[in-house]
Every structure is written in C-alpha cells, then in structure tokens.
Design a protein around this motif. Structure first.
Motif, PDB file in Angstrom:
ATOM      1  N   SER A   1       5.287  15.253  -6.565  1.00  0.00           N
ATOM      2  CA  SER A   1       6.199  16.153  -5.849  1.00  0.00           C
ATOM      3  C   SER A   1       7.091  16.970  -6.782  1.00  0.00           C
ATOM      4  N   LYS A   2       7.105  16.610  -8.042  1.00  0.00           N
ATOM      5  CA  LYS A   2       7.919  17.351  -9.008  1.00  0.00           C
ATOM      6  C   LYS A   2       7.459  18.793  -9.153  1.00  0.00           C
ATOM      7  N   SER A   3       6.243  19.064  -8.692  1.00  0.00           N
ATOM      8  CA  SER A   3       5.710  20.431  -8.737  1.00  0.00           C
ATOM      9  C   SER A   3       6.397  21.331  -7.717  1.00  0.00           C
ATOM     10  N   GLY A   4       7.075  20.716  -6.722  1.00  0.00           N
ATOM     11  CA  GLY A   4       7.784  21.485  -5.694  1.00  0.00           C
ATOM     12  C   GLY A   4       6.923  21.872  -4.513  1.00  0.00           C
ATOM     13  N   ASP A   5       5.711  21.319  -4.431  1.00  0.00           N
ATOM     14  CA  ASP A   5       4.797  21.612  -3.320  1.00  0.00           C
ATOM     15  C   ASP A   5       5.458  21.204  -1.998  1.00  0.00           C
ATOM     16  N   LYS A   6       5.687  22.206  -1.103  1.00  0.00           N
ATOM     17  CA  LYS A   6       6.424  21.958   0.153  1.00  0.00           C
ATOM     18  C   LYS A   6       5.669  21.007   1.081  1.00  0.00           C
ATOM     19  N   LYS A   7       4.350  21.153   1.143  1.00  0.00           N
ATOM     20  CA  LYS A   7       3.552  20.289   2.014  1.00  0.00           C
ATOM     21  C   LYS A   7       3.635  18.836   1.542  1.00  0.00           C
TER      22      LYS A   7
ATOM     23  N   THR B   1       0.833  -1.216   0.000  1.00  0.00           N
ATOM     24  CA  THR B   1       0.000   0.000   0.000  1.00  0.00           C
ATOM     25  C   THR B   1       0.860   1.254   0.000  1.00  0.00           C
ATOM     26  N   ILE B   2       1.858   1.307   0.898  1.00  0.00           N
ATOM     27  CA  ILE B   2       2.708   2.493   1.024  1.00  0.00           C
ATOM     28  C   ILE B   2       3.595   2.668  -0.205  1.00  0.00           C
ATOM     29  N   SER B   3       4.004   1.573  -0.803  1.00  0.00           N
ATOM     30  CA  SER B   3       4.813   1.649  -2.021  1.00  0.00           C
ATOM     31  C   SER B   3       4.051   2.372  -3.139  1.00  0.00           C
ATOM     32  N   LYS B   4       2.768   2.055  -3.272  1.00  0.00           N
ATOM     33  CA  LYS B   4       1.935   2.697  -4.292  1.00  0.00           C
ATOM     34  C   LYS B   4       1.722   4.177  -3.982  1.00  0.00           C
ATOM     35  N   ILE B   5       1.510   4.482  -2.694  1.00  0.00           N
ATOM     36  CA  ILE B   5       1.331   5.879  -2.281  1.00  0.00           C
ATOM     37  C   ILE B   5       2.613   6.669  -2.543  1.00  0.00           C
ATOM     38  N   LYS B   6       3.738   6.062  -2.190  1.00  0.00           N
ATOM     39  CA  LYS B   6       5.051   6.707  -2.357  1.00  0.00           C
ATOM     40  C   LYS B   6       5.319   6.998  -3.840  1.00  0.00           C
ATOM     41  N   GLU B   7       5.012   6.040  -4.688  1.00  0.00           N
ATOM     42  CA  GLU B   7       5.234   6.196  -6.126  1.00  0.00           C
ATOM     43  C   GLU B   7       4.391   7.343  -6.692  1.00  0.00           C
ATOM     44  N   LYS B   8       3.141   7.397  -6.262  1.00  0.00           N
ATOM     45  CA  LYS B   8       2.233   8.457  -6.729  1.00  0.00           C
ATOM     46  C   LYS B   8       2.700   9.823  -6.236  1.00  0.00           C
ATOM     47  N   MET B   9       3.175   9.874  -4.974  1.00  0.00           N
ATOM     48  CA  MET B   9       3.635  11.140  -4.409  1.00  0.00           C
ATOM     49  C   MET B   9       4.923  11.615  -5.067  1.00  0.00           C
ATOM     50  N   HIS B  10       5.800  10.688  -5.440  1.00  0.00           N
ATOM     51  CA  HIS B  10       7.037  11.049  -6.140  1.00  0.00           C
ATOM     52  C   HIS B  10       6.724  11.805  -7.432  1.00  0.00           C
ATOM     53  N   LYS B  11       5.756  11.310  -8.150  1.00  0.00           N
ATOM     54  CA  LYS B  11       5.368  11.943  -9.417  1.00  0.00           C
ATOM     55  C   LYS B  11       4.790  13.329  -9.179  1.00  0.00           C
TER      56      LYS B  11
ATOM     57  N   LEU C   1       6.069  17.516  -0.302  1.00  0.00           N
ATOM     58  CA  LEU C   1       7.435  17.040  -0.096  1.00  0.00           C
ATOM     59  C   LEU C   1       7.660  16.610   1.350  1.00  0.00           C
ATOM     60  N   SER C   2       7.060  17.372   2.271  1.00  0.00           N
ATOM     61  CA  SER C   2       7.173  17.047   3.698  1.00  0.00           C
ATOM     62  C   SER C   2       6.481  15.718   3.997  1.00  0.00           C
ATOM     63  N   GLU C   3       5.295  15.525   3.403  1.00  0.00           N
ATOM     64  CA  GLU C   3       4.554  14.278   3.610  1.00  0.00           C
ATOM     65  C   GLU C   3       5.305  13.104   2.974  1.00  0.00           C
ATOM     66  N   LEU C   4       5.904  13.334   1.814  1.00  0.00           N
ATOM     67  CA  LEU C   4       6.662  12.289   1.124  1.00  0.00           C
ATOM     68  C   LEU C   4       7.835  11.814   1.982  1.00  0.00           C
ATOM     69  N   GLU C   5       8.479  12.767   2.652  1.00  0.00           N
ATOM     70  CA  GLU C   5       9.610  12.419   3.525  1.00  0.00           C
ATOM     71  C   GLU C   5       9.168  11.473   4.638  1.00  0.00           C
ATOM     72  N   ILE C   6       7.983  11.756   5.203  1.00  0.00           N
ATOM     73  CA  ILE C   6       7.443  10.900   6.271  1.00  0.00           C
ATOM     74  C   ILE C   6       7.075   9.525   5.719  1.00  0.00           C
ATOM     75  N   VAL C   7       6.460   9.512   4.524  1.00  0.00           N
ATOM     76  CA  VAL C   7       6.058   8.249   3.897  1.00  0.00           C
ATOM     77  C   VAL C   7       7.273   7.369   3.622  1.00  0.00           C
ATOM     78  N   GLU C   8       8.379   7.979   3.194  1.00  0.00           N
ATOM     79  CA  GLU C   8       9.601   7.206   2.931  1.00  0.00           C
ATOM     80  C   GLU C   8      10.152   6.588   4.219  1.00  0.00           C
ATOM     81  N   LYS C   9      10.048   7.335   5.322  1.00  0.00           N
ATOM     82  CA  LYS C   9      10.476   6.807   6.623  1.00  0.00           C
ATOM     83  C   LYS C   9       9.567   5.657   7.058  1.00  0.00           C
ATOM     84  N   LEU C  10       8.273   5.809   6.793  1.00  0.00           N
ATOM     85  CA  LEU C  10       7.307   4.758   7.133  1.00  0.00           C
ATOM     86  C   LEU C  10       7.582   3.501   6.306  1.00  0.00           C
ATOM     87  N   TYR C  11       7.915   3.686   5.038  1.00  0.00           N
ATOM     88  CA  TYR C  11       8.234   2.557   4.165  1.00  0.00           C
ATOM     89  C   TYR C  11       9.445   1.787   4.707  1.00  0.00           C
TER      90      TYR C  11
END
Length: 367
Positions: free
Chosen positions: A152-158, A140-150, A160-170
């Motif tokens: 996050s290229k917009s540079g949205d700070k919020k 589940t988290i792998s799919k969320i992480k993959e979607k967020m990576h795509k 990017l912050s959530e993505l960092e937490i998701v990577e730690k959770l993974y």
C-alpha cells in the motif's frame, strides 16, 4: 467442477460413521479412539432426485447419470488445533479445501464411547471447533494484512480501500466472531475478494446433532445445537448416526423402505443431509436427455444457459445459438414430450435465460 462438503467436529462424535453411511461403504475407519482418521476420506454421493427417476422412466435412455456431490471425512479437531495440536494444521488445511461444512455434534450418552473432554456439552464442543477455526482465520488475515501494508506504500487507492476492509475484518475475528457475520454485509464484488482469502469461518454450515436411536425427535442436547444453529441462521438436522449406518448396510431399497416405515420415517436422515448440503451450496440441477443418455448437471443457482452448456462441452457455450427448454412440472403433468410440443410448452430461450432448477434442456449450437 465438483463440489465438496467437509464433515468436521471433535473426535469421537460420529464423523467417520456418518461418512460411511453417506457413501454406503466401509471406506472410512470408525473406531473408538481420537485421530482414527488421519488422512481425509473422499466419497462421491448420488443426490436423491425423484425428478431424475421420472425423466428416466419417460425417455428410457440406454444410460442414466445422476447428480452427485463429494463428501470429505476430516479428522477431529481439538483445542490448540490452530497451533498444531492433534495434527491441527494438517486438518485445518483440509477444511480450507471444501466448499461447505457439515459440523457434527455429539448429543448422546454412551459410557462405551469416550468423549475427548469427558463430558457431553454441545455448546462447549461447538465453541472449541469454531474458536480454532477463527484463530486460524486470524493467522491467515494477519499475513494478508502484513503483505498489503507493504504494497500500500505505492498509494494505490483500490489497495488502500481493500486494506481498510481487511483491518476491520481482523478486528472482527479478534473479537471472537466468525468471518461470515462480517462478509455478509458487503456487496458481490467485495465478497469475490473475500472468497480469495478462503477463510474457514466464511463457509456455509449445516449442524448435525447426533442423538441416540431412541431420540430421533431430539433431546436436551440437540435442543442446544438447534438454538445455536437458529442464532446463526444455519440449518440443523437431528439424526442417529448409528441408525443411519444400519440403514446404509441394508441390501436393497425395499429393505430400506420397510425399515423406515417401521421407524415411522418418510426418508433416511442421510438422504435429507445430502439434499440439504446440495441446497447449502446454492446448487441446482438441470437435465439433458436423448435415447442414448439422461444426464443430471450440477450448476450454481443463477447460471445463464450458455454457461450451463459449457458444463457439458465448451462447444455448447462457444457456439451457442439457442436452447429448447422443457419445465419438469410440465413434463410431469403431461407425461409426453410430443404432447408438450403440441401445447406450445417447449420454450425457446436465448443467451440471457437463467437456468431454473429442474429444467430439461436441448442445446442448439454451431462452431
């Protein structure tokens, strides 16, 4: 909104028999073979509540509706469930839909009831189930992480912050640890985000050690389950599913009480399980009552009085003016609403009042 507890575990550990005892019916099949339960069985169970019985005696309304909680009997998991073994994906999706988990573990010897792995080993049984849940959460988290990576290229700070937490959770899940040991370290706002992921290992758990009829105080197997529960900060109940099934089939309450006295028990373990499940979900009960109806209402602990009123009817929340509140202990000690008012024990509360467990509430509203 109803609240659901899912009963999980390996095949042949007593899930369906426990479910039958809970709902006092033969709705769920309980046979000695794996995957007897394919579709989940749903049952609504009344929450034992002596306060409700007392209020009913005092007011004598024409109708009384007690609090209830839903239990779901979910088929047994096996190794490889996260990859589809034993109809695993279907069963794991059923777990995803519940609010809390009752994890039943076999702690009895019986040559007539086969063990899916041919050996009674509570620690291994628990690890098999938890590993499959973790693997599904990783997916589940792998799919969320993959979607967020795509995104996050917009540079949205919020983001990017959530993505960092998701990577730690993974990483945390990859190390074989359940999500709840990660999410508990974050504040309420971040926990709300975690909630949207609906992770299987982020749900509250009660362990049930299913022992033989003559081992109600526990045995070496249940000691292992208790130790695991203690390490996780989880509840553990020791019970005999077969005995609870026998109690549930007795004709009336008097017979049940006599049986419990004979066994040296104050109440059935099923009653304790229902109450513990209610507590596990951080639920409380408040009451509304008049000559027509007594009604128990189930809400999350910390709910403000207008929002609680919305549980009854949206007008109660939308047009909230105030609420008159009687504390159950005051009613119990004095035994009369009129005398309570004379003593000034009918409390007038505003919209910021947080409902307490056992409150009897009379709403004033205008729409």
């Amino acid at each position: 909104m109803s609240f659901h507890c899912g009963i999980i575990g390996l095949p042949n550990v007593g899930k369906s028999t426990l479910f039958n005892a809970l709902v006092q019916s033969a709705k769920a099949a309980a046979s000695n073979y794996p995957f007897c339960t394919i579709e989940p069985n749903f049952g609504t169970v009344i929450v034992p509540d002596k306060r409700f019985d007392f209020i009913n005696q005092i007011y004598k309304p024409k109708k009384a509706i007690p609090a209830a909680i839903d239990f779901v009997d979910i088929a047994g998991l096996v190794k490889g469930a996260s990859k589809g073994e034993g109809l695993g994906n279907q069963f794991l999706s059923h777990i995803r839909e519940v609010d809390a988990v009752v994890h039943i573990v076999r702690c009895f010897e019986n040559d007539d009831i086969s063990h899916v792995y041919e050996k009674i080993d509570p620690k291994n049984d628990i690890e098999i189930v938890e590993t499959e849940l973790i693997l599904k959460d990783l997916e589940t988290i792998s799919k969320i992480k993959e979607k967020m990576h795509k995104s996050s290229k917009s540079g949205d700070k919020k983001l990017l912050s959530e993505l960092e937490i998701v990577e730690k959770l993974y990483k945390h899940l990859s190390d074989g640890r359940m999500a709840k040991y990660f999410t508990k370290n974050y504040d309420k706002e971040i926990k709300k985000v975690f909630k949207t992921y609906n992770l299987l290992t982020d749900k509250p758990v009660i362990y049930v050690a299913n022992v033989g009829d003559n081992e109600l105080k526990g045995n070496n197997y249940s000691d292992i389950v208790k130790q695991i529960a203690d390490n996780e900060g989880a509840k553990c109940l020791i019970l005999s599913v077969e005995m609870e099934s026998e109690i549930a089939q007795l004709e009336n309450e008097k017979e049940k009480e006599e049986f419990l006295v004979e066994m040296g028990l104050c109440e059935s373990a099923v009653s304790r399980l229902i109450k513990e499940s209610y507590s596990l979900l951080d639920l409380i009960t408040f009451y509304t009552v008049n000559e027509r109806e007594l009604h128990s209402w189930t809400i999350k602990n910390g709910t403000k009085v207008p929002e609680a009123g919305g549980k009854i009817h949206t007008d109660f929340e939308r047009g909230f003016i105030c609420a008159e509140v009687i504390k159950f202990n005051d009613l119990y000690n004095i035994g009369n609403e009129h005398k309570l008012k004379e003593k000034g024990l009918l409390h007038i509360t505003g919209k910021d009042y947080i409902v307490q467990d056992g409150d009897i509430i009379f709403y004033k509203f205008n729409v």
